[in-house]
Scaffold this active site. Structure first.
Site, PDB file in Angstrom:
ATOM      1  N   ASP A   1       0.831  -1.194   0.000  1.00 44.02           N
ATOM      2  CA  ASP A   1       0.000   0.000   0.000  1.00 44.02           C
ATOM      3  C   ASP A   1       0.875   1.257   0.000  1.00 44.02           C
ATOM      4  O   ASP A   1       1.717   1.423  -0.886  1.00 44.02           O
ATOM      5  CB  ASP A   1      -0.968  -0.075   1.194  1.00 44.02           C
ATOM      6  CG  ASP A   1      -2.007   1.015   1.223  1.00 44.02           C
ATOM      7  OD1 ASP A   1      -2.948   0.953   0.407  1.00 44.02           O
ATOM      8  OD2 ASP A   1      -1.887   1.929   2.059  1.00 44.02           O
TER       9      ASP A   1
ATOM     10  N   TYR B   1      -1.988  11.331   2.364  1.00 47.22           N
ATOM     11  CA  TYR B   1      -2.909  11.636   1.277  1.00 47.22           C
ATOM     12  C   TYR B   1      -2.958  13.127   0.990  1.00 47.22           C
ATOM     13  O   TYR B   1      -3.031  13.552  -0.170  1.00 47.22           O
ATOM     14  CB  TYR B   1      -4.311  11.125   1.632  1.00 47.22           C
ATOM     15  CG  TYR B   1      -4.389   9.628   1.741  1.00 47.22           C
ATOM     16  CD1 TYR B   1      -4.657   8.838   0.626  1.00 47.22           C
ATOM     17  CD2 TYR B   1      -4.189   8.987   2.963  1.00 47.22           C
ATOM     18  CE1 TYR B   1      -4.725   7.452   0.723  1.00 47.22           C
ATOM     19  CE2 TYR B   1      -4.249   7.608   3.072  1.00 47.22           C
ATOM     20  CZ  TYR B   1      -4.512   6.852   1.946  1.00 47.22           C
ATOM     21  OH  TYR B   1      -4.557   5.481   2.039  1.00 47.22           O
TER      22      TYR B   1
ATOM     23  N   HIS C   1      -7.164  -6.729   0.028  1.00 43.46           N
ATOM     24  CA  HIS C   1      -6.118  -5.707  -0.081  1.00 43.46           C
ATOM     25  C   HIS C   1      -4.790  -6.085   0.560  1.00 43.46           C
ATOM     26  O   HIS C   1      -3.756  -5.519   0.200  1.00 43.46           O
ATOM     27  CB  HIS C   1      -6.638  -4.406   0.551  1.00 43.46           C
ATOM     28  CG  HIS C   1      -5.693  -3.256   0.475  1.00 43.46           C
ATOM     29  ND1 HIS C   1      -5.203  -2.782  -0.728  1.00 43.46           N
ATOM     30  CD2 HIS C   1      -5.135  -2.484   1.445  1.00 43.46           C
ATOM     31  CE1 HIS C   1      -4.406  -1.764  -0.498  1.00 43.46           C
ATOM     32  NE2 HIS C   1      -4.334  -1.570   0.797  1.00 43.46           N
TER      33      HIS C   1
END
Length: 289
Positions: free
Chosen positions: A97, A204, A267
């Site tokens: 990730d 982010y 994921h």
């Protein structure tokens, strides 16, 4: 298992380490921390020096306040200095990730630090940029990034004992049987560390992914087109965050590439099916000796 802190790039990063031999460095993603790798630590510490770090902003590591402290160039410098702090010039780099995004960038900016690369559900930067530009399905799957960039998103995610994150990660894990109640509490405790969630979301905010139409106009600052070191991608094909089309064309950017798709896995394959994943990793490492 050794636990401690190392000062790199003006921050103290918490880590756990075990074993002796060649350095194998693990980088977690959102919303995890070092514990996400505990199955791999147990297995690979038998014959490697395994180090799993809390990346800056997470769990027990330092949490700088400024969004700019989470720029990609800063995160890459953290990893470079980590490798050097453990007395090495390079390592086997294992990442997932967001940790994978950092690992890809290191591989394409200063590839001499990466002897072998093992990636879990972290799309290649070139193909991910392409998918965000051309694939409405990927833009929809990534739409949560706009929410994460909101100034109040960290407060919302922590409401009701981090209910939204539990629904996203730990509740499905407990339902499928790969997470225990004790595992879930470890994650909740990490999320509740002072300023941790705000800092985690700064990744982010610093990247400015959203709106995607503007993001894809920004040039990728990667000086190398082709990564030469052996690379292994283990990919859960039921990942709701990343379309499987992110794997299309990766061979155009990675010279020595192996891809293993795990059917029905979401994921975090290393979390969901650790025994299989550890076997795949060992087979790759043996083949690429």
């Amino acid at each position: 298992m050794q636990e401690g802190y190392v000062k790199v790039n003006d921050v103290n990063l918490h880590y756990v380490a075990e074993g002796e031999g060649e350095l194998m460095l693990f980088l977690h993603g959102f919303p995890y921390f070092w514990y996400n790798w505990h199955h791999q630590i147990e297995e690979f510490s038998k014959d490697y020096r395994v180090v799993a770090v809390d990346m800056r902003g997470y769990n027990l590591s330092d949490k700088p306040e400024k969004v700019s402290s989470y720029d990609m160039s800063v995160l890459v410098e953290d990893v470079k200095q980590l490798i050097e702090a453990f007395g090495e010039k390079d390592c086997i780099l294992v990442a997932h990730d967001w940790g994978g995004a950092v690992a890809w960038t290191l591989a394409y900016t200063e590839p001499e630090y990466v002897k072998k690369l093992i990636m879990f559900d972290a799309p290649h930067p070139y193909t991910f940029r392409r998918e965000l530009k051309e694939n409405p399905g990927q833009r929809e799957a990534s739409s949560y990034m706009g929410y994460f960039q909101r100034t109040d998103s960290h407060e919302k995610l922590l409401e009701n004992n981090a209910e939204r994150l539990r629904k996203m990660m730990t509740i499905p894990g407990r339902r499928k049987g790969y997470l225990t109640k004790e595992d879930e509490q470890k994650y909740i405790d990490a999320w509740m560390q002072p300023d941790a969630m705000k800092s985690m979301l700064h990744y982010y905010r610093a990247a400015s992914f959203y709106p995607f139409e503007e993001h894809v106009k920004q040039p990728l600052d990667l000086p190398y087109q082709m990564f030469e070191s052996p690379t292994f991608i283990i990919w859960g094909d039921a990942d709701p965050a990343f379309e499987n089309s992110n794997l299309d064309g990766v061979e155009d950017y990675v010279r020595d590439l192996t891809i293993h798709r795990m059917e029905g896995v979401s994921h975090a394959p290393h979390h969901e099916q650790p025994e299989k994943v550890n076997r795949y990793m060992r087979e790759f490492l043996e083949e690429k000796k």
